[in-house]
Design an enzyme around this catalytic site. Structure first.
Site, PDB file in Angstrom:
ATOM      1  CD  GLN A 130      -2.401   1.229   2.687  1.00  0.00           C
ATOM      2  OE1 GLN A 130      -1.313   1.269   3.953  1.00  0.00           O
ATOM      3  NE2 GLN A 130      -3.604   1.468   2.943  1.00  0.00           N
ATOM      4  N   GLY A 131       1.352   2.088  -0.572  1.00  0.00           N
ATOM      5  CA  GLY A 131       1.709   3.485  -1.192  1.00  0.00           C
ATOM      6  C   GLY A 131       0.609   4.008  -0.660  1.00  0.00           C
ATOM      7  CE1 TYR A 132      -3.621   3.658  -0.911  1.00  0.00           C
ATOM      8  CE2 TYR A 132      -4.869   3.962   1.152  1.00  0.00           C
ATOM      9  CZ  TYR A 132      -4.579   3.721   0.450  1.00  0.00           C
ATOM     10  OH  TYR A 132      -6.042   2.670  -0.859  1.00  0.00           O
ATOM     11  CB  SER A 133       2.811   6.960   4.306  1.00  0.00           C
ATOM     12  OG  SER A 133       0.639   6.447   5.300  1.00  0.00           O
ATOM     13  CB  SER A 165       3.531  -3.244   5.561  1.00  0.00           C
ATOM     14  OG  SER A 165       3.576  -1.957   6.427  1.00  0.00           O
ATOM     15  CD  GLU A 248     -17.455  -6.223   9.749  1.00  0.00           C
ATOM     16  OE1 GLU A 248     -16.416  -6.383  10.804  1.00  0.00           O
ATOM     17  OE2 GLU A 248     -18.333  -5.548  10.059  1.00  0.00           O
TER      18      GLU A 248
HETATM   19  C1  LIG Z   1       3.286  -1.091  11.518  1.00  0.00           C
HETATM   20  C2  LIG Z   1       3.219   0.345  10.427  1.00  0.00           C
HETATM   21  C3  LIG Z   1       2.576  -0.020   9.528  1.00  0.00           C
HETATM   22  C4  LIG Z   1       2.810   0.834   8.360  1.00  0.00           C
HETATM   23  N1  LIG Z   1       2.145   0.108   6.921  1.00  0.00           N
HETATM   24  C5  LIG Z   1       2.015   1.145   5.994  1.00  0.00           C
HETATM   25  C6  LIG Z   1       2.049   0.655   4.534  1.00  0.00           C
HETATM   26  O1  LIG Z   1       2.011  -0.419   4.304  1.00  0.00           O
HETATM   27  N2  LIG Z   1       2.091   1.979   3.665  1.00  0.00           N
HETATM   28  C7  LIG Z   1       1.009   3.100   3.825  1.00  0.00           C
HETATM   29  O2  LIG Z   1       0.590   3.541   3.278  1.00  0.00           O
HETATM   30  N3  LIG Z   1       1.486   3.270   5.466  1.00  0.00           N
HETATM   31  C8  LIG Z   1       1.655   3.175   6.049  1.00  0.00           C
HETATM   32  N4  LIG Z   1       1.998   3.669   7.824  1.00  0.00           N
HETATM   33  C9  LIG Z   1       2.058   4.306   8.070  1.00  0.00           C
HETATM   34  C10 LIG Z   1       0.920   5.548   8.866  1.00  0.00           C
HETATM   35  O3  LIG Z   1      -0.180   4.997   7.792  1.00  0.00           O
HETATM   36  C11 LIG Z   1       0.888   5.943   9.358  1.00  0.00           C
HETATM   37  O4  LIG Z   1       2.289   5.907   9.936  1.00  0.00           O
HETATM   38  C12 LIG Z   1       0.151   6.554   9.933  1.00  0.00           C
HETATM   39  O5  LIG Z   1      -1.143   6.829   9.144  1.00  0.00           O
HETATM   40  C13 LIG Z   1      -0.070   7.675  11.031  1.00  0.00           C
HETATM   41  O6  LIG Z   1       1.155   9.048  10.466  1.00  0.00           O
HETATM   42  P1  LIG Z   1       2.163   9.375  10.159  1.00  0.00           P
HETATM   43  O7  LIG Z   1       3.420   8.423  11.099  1.00  0.00           O
HETATM   44  O8  LIG Z   1       2.560  10.364   9.465  1.00  0.00           O
HETATM   45  O9  LIG Z   1       1.824  10.857  11.723  1.00  0.00           O
HETATM   46  P2  LIG Z   1       1.902  11.823  11.851  1.00  0.00           P
HETATM   47  O10 LIG Z   1       0.177  12.305  11.339  1.00  0.00           O
HETATM   48  O11 LIG Z   1       1.932  12.936  11.811  1.00  0.00           O
HETATM   49  O12 LIG Z   1       1.465  12.447  13.015  1.00  0.00           O
HETATM   50  C14 LIG Z   1       2.020  12.129  14.354  1.00  0.00           C
HETATM   51  C15 LIG Z   1       1.027  12.102  15.859  1.00  0.00           C
HETATM   52  O13 LIG Z   1       0.282  13.602  15.923  1.00  0.00           O
HETATM   53  C16 LIG Z   1      -0.954  12.881  15.986  1.00  0.00           C
HETATM   54  N5  LIG Z   1      -2.330  13.806  14.510  1.00  0.00           N
HETATM   55  C17 LIG Z   1      -1.384  14.172  13.994  1.00  0.00           C
HETATM   56  N6  LIG Z   1      -3.183  14.954  13.692  1.00  0.00           N
HETATM   57  C18 LIG Z   1      -4.027  14.887  14.373  1.00  0.00           C
HETATM   58  C19 LIG Z   1      -5.459  15.598  14.720  1.00  0.00           C
HETATM   59  N7  LIG Z   1      -6.314  15.975  13.632  1.00  0.00           N
HETATM   60  N8  LIG Z   1      -5.612  14.651  15.825  1.00  0.00           N
HETATM   61  C20 LIG Z   1      -5.318  14.447  16.230  1.00  0.00           C
HETATM   62  N9  LIG Z   1      -3.943  14.045  16.708  1.00  0.00           N
HETATM   63  C21 LIG Z   1      -3.083  14.376  15.625  1.00  0.00           C
HETATM   64  C22 LIG Z   1      -1.364  11.672  15.651  1.00  0.00           C
HETATM   65  O14 LIG Z   1      -2.206  10.847  15.762  1.00  0.00           O
HETATM   66  C23 LIG Z   1       0.459  11.010  15.865  1.00  0.00           C
HETATM   67  O15 LIG Z   1       0.516  10.090  17.520  1.00  0.00           O
HETATM   68  C24 LIG Z   1       1.994   2.203   8.608  1.00  0.00           C
HETATM   69  C25 LIG Z   1       2.644   2.276   9.810  1.00  0.00           C
HETATM   70  C26 LIG Z   1       3.346   2.220  10.516  1.00  0.00           C
HETATM   71  C27 LIG Z   1       3.278   2.277  12.125  1.00  0.00           C
END
Ligand SMILES: Cc1cc2nc3c(=O)[nH]c(=O)nc-3n(C[C@H](O)[C@H](O)[C@H](O)COP(=O)(O)OP(=O)(O)OC[C@H]3O[C@@H](n4cnc5c(N)ncnc54)[C@H](O)[C@@H]3O)c2cc1C
Length: 396
Positions: A130-133, A165, A248
């Site tokens: 999944q290429g989102y983040s 991942s 789901e």
């Molecule tokens: C084990 C694991 C597997 C993953 N696998 C994938 C994958 O396969 N593909 C992919 O695309 N991504 C993947 N991810 C990424 C994941 O989707 C992101 O880490 C997640 O969406 C959070 O984004 P960020 O790390 O940029 O944190 P940030 O968005 O920078 O957040 C940092 C902190 O701020 C808080 N925060 C941010 N905005 C708000 C708000 N509006 N209100 C309150 N709090 C807020 C967050 O809760 C967090 O605590 C994976 C992450 C993990 C840990």
């Protein structure tokens, strides 16, 4: 809510359980000492999914035309998920394809896309990531910047994804890219399918605190993607990605897993001594065990309610978010109490001579922390539940 299984369900459960008894791969010490991304381990994981598929137990609900079983009985799908957990079967290597790409293509993919991709998702012949983040675009995903310019019949992709991942062993990526930089941020995104062997892609594994390289950085430099790999309409990728957001996800399977973790914790509390008596006799530990048991029971009944909704054709809605929030935090809290019980034995890794339970508790403690973040953090789940579920004002 109907809490009873029918006679047919029970008979089906027996068949599944019997099959799993003889077919779940035995633990192989030589293989489990290899890194999780070792080609031998990957091949073994693919072989397992294929065997499960051939037995008719993968994605039962998918239509026969695309390799599925065409079995829309939700109880049977649920029973398979539960029995897989109870049999301690390995997870499926093709999970991203099965739980995210597949349902998306079934809902919005073209007929050619469904026929081309879905059968190989089922058999694990093609693994998806999944290429989102991106760096700077996680919770605020719509701010993503990886650019895809449409030139003739091809997209030219430039940019970077992160935390992807399984990218290091994936064949394909379903990816969100910016196709209109001038449109409002949710409207200039498209959902495209990228062959990971295309020139210009660099994958760099990232090692987590567990010691495993579960996810990666992925760089794109002038990567050419055929236009036919666009899913849904151009610039409508946000809608495509959200089409399955409330899908789901293995509801009772995940509850069963948490129940098993709790049972293991109680066993640990009974067998491990604390201040000269079994930890389970210590009043502060007992109180915490009671608290966790109550939460696991509540999660179980929440999952029954969702299952009832699913069997009646009602959409899971906000309940799926509650499941993600509650389930991931509960699993982590169960591991945290295990570490407290183990006290100074907690940091020992699985090769240490006095290690408890093969070192699984500290590993799971770190791993489950990642699951609280991945797929939308707890804070984001709470925002969505309060805004869309409880009708509270938007957070700023
Ligand atoms: C084990 C694991 C597997 C993953 N696998 C994938 C994958 O396969 N593909 C992919 O695309 N991504 C993947 N991810 C990424 C994941 O989707 C992101 O880490 C997640 O969406 C959070 O984004 P960020 O790390 O940029 O944190 P940030 O968005 O920078 O957040 C940092 C902190 O701020 C808080 N925060 C941010 N905005 C708000 C708000 N509006 N209100 C309150 N709090 C807020 C967050 O809760 C967090 O605590 C994976 C992450 C993990 C840990």
């Amino acid at each position: 809510m109907d809490l009873a299984y029918s006679k047919e369900d029970e008979a089906f459960r027996k068949t599944v359980r019997t099959w799993l008894k003889t077919n779940v791969p035995k633990k192989d010490k030589t293989l489990s000492d290899l890194p999780p991304n070792d080609p031998q381990r990957i091949q073994r994981a693919k072989d397992w999914q294929r065997r499960l598929y051939e037995a008719g137990y993968v994605a039962l609900g998918w239509p026969k035309a695309y390799g599925g079983q065409g079995d829309t009985d939700i109880m049977r799908q649920t029973i398979v998920n539960e029995e897989l957990v109870l049999a301690r079967a390995p997870g499926l290597i093709g999970a991203s394809g099965l739980t995210m790409l597949g349902p998306t293509l079934l809902q919005v993919g073209s007929e050619e896309q469904k026929r081309r991709y879905l059968p190989k998702v089922l058999t694990a012949e093609e693994i998806w990531c999944q290429g989102y983040s991106e760096p700077g675009s996680g919770s605020d995903l719509a701010s993503l910047r990886t650019k895809a310019e449409l030139v003739g019949d091809e997209f030219i992709v430039n940019g970077q994804k992160v935390w992807t991942s399984g990218a290091q062993f994936s064949d394909w990526m379903f990816c969100l890219v910016r196709t209109d930089p001038d449109a409002p941020k949710h409207r200039g995104i498209s959902y495209i399918l990228i062959d990971m062997k295309t020139p210009g892609i660099t994958v760099r594994p990232l090692v987590q605190m567990t010691g495993d390289a579960g996810f990666n950085e992925v760089f794109f430099e002038d990567v050419r993607v055929p236009r036919e790999n666009l899913v849904g309409e151009l610039n409508q990728g946000w809608l495509v990605a959200n089409a399955t957001l409330f899908h789901e996800r293995n509801m009772l399977g995940s509850t069963t897993r948490t129940q098993l973790m709790l049972q293991n914790l109680i066993r640990l509390a009974r067998s491990h001594s604390r201040y000269g008596q079994p930890a389970a006799e210590d009043p502060t530990i007992r109180q915490q065990l009671a608290d966790l048991t109550t939460r696991v029971e509540a999660m179980k009944y929440h999952s029954f309610r969702q299952l009832t909704d699913a069997t009646k054709g009602r959409k899971p809605g906000i309940g799926a978010m509650v499941n993600k929030l509650v389930g991931t935090e509960l699993n982590h809290d169960i591991c945290a109490l295990a570490l407290e019980i183990m006290n100074s034995y907690a940091p020992l890794n699985r090769r240490a001579s006095h290690v408890i339970d093969n070192g699984i508790w500290p590993y799971e403690f770190m791993f489950t922390l990642g699951l609280i973040i991945g797929g939308g953090t707890s804070q984001i789940q709470k925002n969505i539940i309060s805004e869309r579920g409880l009708g509270m004002p938007k957070s700023r």
